[in-house]
Design an enzyme around this catalytic site. Structure first.
Site, PDB file in Angstrom:
ATOM      1  CE1 TYR A 126      -3.608  -2.372   0.010  1.00 33.60           C
ATOM      2  CE2 TYR A 126      -4.034  -2.194   2.276  1.00 33.60           C
ATOM      3  CZ  TYR A 126      -4.260  -2.517   0.990  1.00 33.60           C
ATOM      4  OH  TYR A 126      -5.481  -3.476   0.870  1.00 33.60           O
ATOM      5  CG  ASN A 127       1.495   5.722  -1.230  1.00 38.83           C
ATOM      6  OD1 ASN A 127       1.433   5.890  -2.264  1.00 38.83           O
ATOM      7  ND2 ASN A 127       1.637   6.658  -0.277  1.00 38.83           N
TER       8      ASN A 127
END
Length: 353
Positions: free
Chosen positions: A123-124
């Protein structure tokens, strides 16, 4: 393939962790996620009951909490974890919050009784785990933390998980999932790869329970074969009224039969409209058989507050009707020309769009 030993209780885990994870690995019941009562320090009592609906059928209780000001909880399958009906998602919606905004968002979630926080190593590029580590590490005895690994190899999974723990500022996670299980995966490759590593992490005590997430309805048959052959404690899958695109309700019965905890995701994203409210969509997910909680990401504290209110109201309603065909029809009409972004080709879970 399977390992049916017991899962370490939360109270015992904290006792053992005080003398080091090396000693913890000597306990055989670190493996598996079978029936176990987890103790928490939130002083929240949980009852898992079966209520009768208006039509006389049985369904899962909305969930109960002795403190009316906090979110109600349900037990997550045989893991024994007492999970708040609203869980916190650390994907793209959470990552849209700017510095100075996401910190009070997490604090507010904890204050309201949200105790399950989901993220993933990609995630990111790991920033979601870094954010979690800055806040959740301070409340480690009050929250369950879950992350996911997209790697499929044994060695790459170990490398990724080491970075996960470092970013989270934790020496263990409560749930570790194979990220986005796909029909293109192979049972033998999984067993000799990421699954092998997950079992090792459980033996070491760095991952208390393991499982997988699943994004698409077409992957449900393969997911069932994984459940039949592997030691699975938790499943995170798409649950919403939208047909033909990623609804994983086909796993609810088998997970219930085997005592596997099921968490719903993608309950709201791209589906809320003037004709379809967040309340309907959240209630739809929570009212599915064997769904413990809805994992939802929030962009803005106002949305978090609204969803907390929705879930609190749901928990007080012991006679929620189970007639959902009208909602399913409305949702499918709405998305016919407005396909949710997560159903489009090339999308991956957590993508910032």
């Amino acid at each position: 393939m399977k390992d049916n030993k017991k899962c370490l209780s939360r109270r015992d885990f904290f006792k053992i962790s005080s003398i080091g994870l090396g000693a913890a690995s000597a306990f055989p019941y670190l493996n598996g996620c079978t029936e176990s009562k987890m103790a928490t320090n939130t002083n929240i009592e949980l009852k898992q009951e079966v209520k009768k609906n208006k039509n006389g059928g049985e369904r899962d209780s909305p969930g109960h909490c002795s403190n009316d000001n906090l979110l109600a909880q349900r037990i997550l399958g045989k893991t024994g974890m007492e999970v708040s009906l609203l869980a916190f998602g650390g994907g793209s919606q959470f990552m849209k919050n700017d510095e100075g905004e996401w910190e009070p968002l997490l604090e507010r979630a904890i204050e309201e009784g949200i105790n399950y926080f989901d993220t993933a190593n990609n995630y990111n590029d790991g920033d979601s785990e870094i954010r979690y580590g800055k806040i959740l590490s301070q409340y480690r005895d009050r929250v369950y933390v879950a992350t996911k690994l997209e790697a499929r190899g044994a060695d790459s999974s170990k490398e990724h998980f080491e970075r996960c723990l470092k970013r989270l500022k934790m020496d263990y996670v409560d749930v570790l999932l194979i990220h986005a299980l796909d029909k293109k995966d192979n049972l033998i490759a999984l067993e000799n790869g990421v699954y092998k590593s997950l079992i090792q992490f459980k033996n070491e005590g760095t991952a208390r329970c393991i499982g997988f997430s699943i994004m698409n309805e077409s992957d449900v048959p393969f997911a069932k074969s994984v459940i039949e052959n592997f030691d699975v404690g938790v499943v995170l899958g798409v649950i919403n009224p939208m047909g033909n695109y990623g609804n994983c309700a086909g796993l609810l019965q088998i997970t219930k039969e085997k005592g596997i905890g099921f968490l719903a995701m993608k309950t709201l994203r791209g589906l809320v409209s003037p004709e379809t409210t967040a309340k309907e969509l959240i209630t739809y997910a929570l009212d599915r058989e064997n769904v413990t909680a809805a994992v939802i990401g929030h962009h803005g504290i106002d949305k978090l507050e609204k969803n907390i209110t929705i879930v609190k109201e749901y928990a007080l309603n012991t006679s929620v009707p189970n007639r959902w065909s009208a909602l399913e029809k409305r949702v499918n009409q709405y998305v016919e020309n407005r396909k949710p972004v997560w159903t489009l080709p090339g999308y991956h879970d957590g993508m910032m769009v």
